[in-house]
Design a protein around this motif. Structure first.
Motif, PDB file in Angstrom:
ATOM      1  N   PRO A   1      23.367  96.149  15.627  1.00 28.12           N
ATOM      2  CA  PRO A   1      24.401  95.109  15.624  1.00 28.12           C
ATOM      3  C   PRO A   1      23.832  93.702  15.693  1.00 28.12           C
ATOM      4  O   PRO A   1      24.474  92.742  15.256  1.00 28.12           O
ATOM      5  CB  PRO A   1      25.245  95.445  16.858  1.00 28.12           C
ATOM      6  N   GLN A   2      22.596  93.581  16.229  1.00 31.40           N
ATOM      7  CA  GLN A   2      21.977  92.265  16.314  1.00 31.40           C
ATOM      8  C   GLN A   2      21.588  91.733  14.936  1.00 31.40           C
ATOM      9  O   GLN A   2      21.327  90.539  14.772  1.00 31.40           O
ATOM     10  CB  GLN A   2      20.719  92.334  17.197  1.00 31.40           C
ATOM     11  N   ALA A   3      21.551  92.606  13.945  1.00 31.04           N
ATOM     12  CA  ALA A   3      21.167  92.188  12.597  1.00 31.04           C
ATOM     13  C   ALA A   3      22.330  91.540  11.839  1.00 31.04           C
ATOM     14  O   ALA A   3      22.122  90.985  10.759  1.00 31.04           O
ATOM     15  CB  ALA A   3      20.645  93.391  11.804  1.00 31.04           C
ATOM     16  N   LEU A   4      23.531  91.620  12.406  1.00 32.19           N
ATOM     17  CA  LEU A   4      24.687  91.071  11.705  1.00 32.19           C
ATOM     18  C   LEU A   4      24.776  89.565  11.918  1.00 32.19           C
ATOM     19  O   LEU A   4      24.839  89.094  13.061  1.00 32.19           O
ATOM     20  CB  LEU A   4      25.976  91.737  12.197  1.00 32.19           C
TER      21      LEU A   4
ATOM     22  N   GLY B   1      20.550  92.621   5.048  1.00 31.75           N
ATOM     23  CA  GLY B   1      20.011  91.302   4.723  1.00 31.75           C
ATOM     24  C   GLY B   1      20.675  90.599   3.565  1.00 31.75           C
ATOM     25  O   GLY B   1      20.237  89.514   3.163  1.00 31.75           O
ATOM     26  N   GLU B   2      21.736  91.188   2.996  1.00 32.25           N
ATOM     27  CA  GLU B   2      22.444  90.500   1.918  1.00 32.25           C
ATOM     28  C   GLU B   2      23.173  89.282   2.472  1.00 32.25           C
ATOM     29  O   GLU B   2      23.521  89.226   3.649  1.00 32.25           O
ATOM     30  CB  GLU B   2      23.426  91.458   1.236  1.00 32.25           C
ATOM     31  N   PRO B   3      23.409  88.271   1.635  1.00 32.32           N
ATOM     32  CA  PRO B   3      24.063  87.046   2.109  1.00 32.32           C
ATOM     33  C   PRO B   3      25.478  87.312   2.608  1.00 32.32           C
ATOM     34  O   PRO B   3      26.183  88.178   2.090  1.00 32.32           O
ATOM     35  CB  PRO B   3      24.089  86.152   0.855  1.00 32.32           C
ATOM     36  N   GLY B   4      25.876  86.532   3.609  1.00 29.55           N
ATOM     37  CA  GLY B   4      27.227  86.643   4.143  1.00 29.55           C
ATOM     38  C   GLY B   4      27.216  86.623   5.657  1.00 29.55           C
ATOM     39  O   GLY B   4      26.167  86.844   6.293  1.00 29.55           O
ATOM     40  N   VAL B   5      28.357  86.338   6.257  1.00 26.19           N
ATOM     41  CA  VAL B   5      28.472  86.307   7.715  1.00 26.19           C
ATOM     42  C   VAL B   5      29.799  86.916   8.143  1.00 26.19           C
ATOM     43  O   VAL B   5      30.756  86.985   7.366  1.00 26.19           O
ATOM     44  CB  VAL B   5      28.394  84.860   8.264  1.00 26.19           C
ATOM     45  N   PHE B   6      29.845  87.336   9.391  1.00 22.16           N
ATOM     46  CA  PHE B   6      31.090  87.732  10.034  1.00 22.16           C
ATOM     47  C   PHE B   6      31.543  86.573  10.918  1.00 22.16           C
ATOM     48  O   PHE B   6      30.749  86.013  11.677  1.00 22.16           O
ATOM     49  CB  PHE B   6      30.893  88.991  10.886  1.00 22.16           C
TER      50      PHE B   6
ATOM     51  N   ARG C   1      27.212  97.254   6.211  1.00 23.11           N
ATOM     52  CA  ARG C   1      25.971  97.801   5.652  1.00 23.11           C
ATOM     53  C   ARG C   1      25.229  96.746   4.827  1.00 23.11           C
ATOM     54  O   ARG C   1      23.998  96.643   4.898  1.00 23.11           O
ATOM     55  CB  ARG C   1      26.283  99.035   4.806  1.00 23.11           C
ATOM     56  N   ARG C   2      25.974  95.984   4.026  1.00 24.38           N
ATOM     57  CA  ARG C   2      25.324  94.964   3.194  1.00 24.38           C
ATOM     58  C   ARG C   2      24.678  93.885   4.047  1.00 24.38           C
ATOM     59  O   ARG C   2      23.512  93.513   3.831  1.00 24.38           O
ATOM     60  CB  ARG C   2      26.347  94.326   2.242  1.00 24.38           C
TER      61      ARG C   2
END
Length: 260
Positions: free
Chosen positions: A221-224, A161-166, A156-157
């Motif tokens: 999912p494309q927003a991740l 648009g919050e910072p971070g990546v998978f 969700r974060r």
């Protein structure tokens, strides 16, 4: 059975409280659980007092703190030392292992590469020495249905648009919290002893897991955001444990698409 559940305020602890067909006493540290007892596992005197007061027939020890050796390792040892007469199930982690291509089976010894993994490995070793009849239940990423798990919150974060990546190179075997809780409750009343693996049968990257969670929750999912990251393939082979369980440990793609 009178069952003491430590870490009762956590995701897994709450699920155990919800589903256990026993007289359950919740133990918590800071977040109050109604009807529970305050429990600082780092203090052996407190652990002794609580266990002697509750007099449990069984203990499922889920409490830990990732960056706190005393809570994760010493706390588990304190519970084992004071659990005389109680059936003990200790929830461990795939973090007791380091990355490799082949999956790890139940008989393999820990080889941690992180402080958290070392704390869990130390707890495993001590518990097996103190309570040879205990169960060590290694698991992986735990996912729920109500958005409270760490992975669901990250999705969700990051989707917002919050910072971070998978990381696409971080491979694990996620398990649904209800499957894990059911399996632990089965192990509690079984004659199984020693190390078990209670993780999902599907190895999947954290990025692909995030995409499945996003799809389930109606997010894009494309927003991740994703990145390769340092390759970290740690898979638990749970087939040996699955063979003795009635609970079916479902793959992530199944339990996320089913919305359970």
């Amino acid at each position: 059975m009178r069952l003491l559940v430590t870490g009762a305020a956590g995701l897994l602890g709450r699920e155990l409280l919800r589903t256990a067909d026993h007289e359950v006493v919740p133990a918590y540290h800071s977040q109050v659980v109604p009807g529970g007892v305050q429990f600082d596992v780092r203090r052996r005197d407190v652990v002794r007092e609580v266990i002697r007061s509750v007099r449990p027939d069984g203990i499922i020890h889920t409490a830990y703190k990732r960056d706190d050796w005393a809570a994760t390792a010493d706390g588990a040892v304190n519970v084992a030392l004071e659990a005389d007469g109680a059936r003990l199930v200790f929830v461990s982690s795939d973090a007791v292992f380091g990355p490799r291509e082949a999956a790890y089976t139940e008989h393999e010894l820990p080889c941690p590469i992180t402080p958290y993994g070392a704390a869990k490995a130390a707890a495993e070793t001590a518990i097996l020495a103190i309570r040879p009849g205990a169960v060590i239940a290694r698991t992986s990423i735990i996912v729920g249905s109500d958005g409270r798990s760490g992975e669901e919150q990250r999705v969700r974060r990051f989707a917002a648009g919050e910072p971070g990546v998978f990381y696409t190179g971080n491979i694990r075997c996620p398990v649904h919290v209800s499957d894990l809780a059911s399996a632990l409750l089965e192990l509690l009343v079984s004659d199984v002893i020693g190390v078990t693996h209670v993780a999902g049968p599907q190895a999947i990257s954290r990025f692909d897991l995030g995409r499945l969670i996003a799809l389930r929750d109606g997010l894009d999912p494309q927003a991740l955001p994703s990145a390769p990251g340092t390759p970290s393939n740690i898979r638990l082979d749970s087939r040996g444990t699955q063979d003795v369980l009635q609970t079916r440990l479902r793959p992530a793609s199944e339990f996320l698409l089913s919305r359970r």
